[in-house]
Design an enzyme around this catalytic site. Structure first.
Site, mmCIF file in Angstrom:
data_model
loop_
_atom_site.group_PDB
_atom_site.id
_atom_site.type_symbol
_atom_site.label_atom_id
_atom_site.label_comp_id
_atom_site.label_asym_id
_atom_site.label_seq_id
_atom_site.Cartn_x
_atom_site.Cartn_y
_atom_site.Cartn_z
ATOM 1 N N GLU A 114 -42.347 37.694 57.205
ATOM 2 C CA GLU A 114 -41.850 38.308 58.641
ATOM 3 C C GLU A 114 -42.282 37.316 59.595
ATOM 4 O O GLU A 114 -41.285 37.017 60.598
ATOM 5 C CB GLU A 114 -42.886 39.546 58.809
ATOM 6 C CG GLU A 114 -42.489 40.823 57.844
ATOM 7 C CD GLU A 114 -42.894 40.710 56.356
ATOM 8 O OE1 GLU A 114 -42.440 41.260 55.500
ATOM 9 O OE2 GLU A 114 -43.928 39.725 56.142
ATOM 10 N N ASP A 128 -27.436 29.898 69.459
ATOM 11 C CA ASP A 128 -26.354 30.681 69.686
ATOM 12 C C ASP A 128 -26.080 30.589 71.346
ATOM 13 O O ASP A 128 -24.923 30.531 71.685
ATOM 14 C CB ASP A 128 -26.292 32.027 69.200
ATOM 15 C CG ASP A 128 -24.956 32.824 69.618
ATOM 16 O OD1 ASP A 128 -23.802 32.276 69.082
ATOM 17 O OD2 ASP A 128 -25.395 33.968 70.023
#
Length: 159
Positions: A114, A128
């Protein structure tokens, strides 16, 4: 010699049975780096990225990534995380941004995957949001720094 716990006796992929393991407090911290241009560092530092507050968006993305780890990694157990913390450090002298992800729960299996997923999703989100400025960015050094809890106890990276 240790064996692969995700393989059954026939050598096939297998989700580990954790039903007999004790519930313990488990924690893991992972880190990774996004190498960027000086222009990206400057625009982030001056809050001039056209898409907005890159760290706020990447922090939420990293938290979501950690929470959705089992949806992405086939043999991971879905975990009820009690804490996820994603942070960033601009290291301008090295033209990079450091991301860290801390995950915690009380459960029967660790949270390393995780934490690693949270770091990767946070870094991908930064990429991005900044790719129009620097399409040559790259990620490196994603790793577990520390884990606590469970049968192996406390482990810390040598670096």
């Amino acid at each position: 010699m240790s064996t692969f716990s995700h393989l059954n006796a026939g050598g096939e992929a297998n989700m580990v049975d954790v039903s007999d393991k004790d519930v313990t407090k488990r924690e893991a911290t992972a880190e990774g780096f996004l190498y960027v241009s000086e222009d990206v560092i400057r625009q982030i530092s001056e809050a001039k990225i056209a898409k907005g507050d890159v760290f706020a968006v990447a922090r939420v993305a990293g938290i979501q990534g950690a929470k959705r780890c089992a949806d992405l990694i086939p043999l991971c157990h879905p975990l009820a995380l009690s804490k996820v913390d994603v942070n960033f450090d601009i290291q301008a002298d090295q033209n990079r941004i450091k991301a860290t992800c801390f995950c915690k729960l009380s459960g029967k299996t660790g949270v390393e995957m995780e934490a690693l997923t949270g770091v990767n999703v946070a870094l991908l989100t930064l990429f991005d949001m900044c790719k129009a400025i620097d399409p040559g960015m790259h990620m490196e050094g994603v790793r577990v720094l520390e884990k606590k809890g469970g049968k192996t106890g406390h482990w810390q990276s040598a670096k």
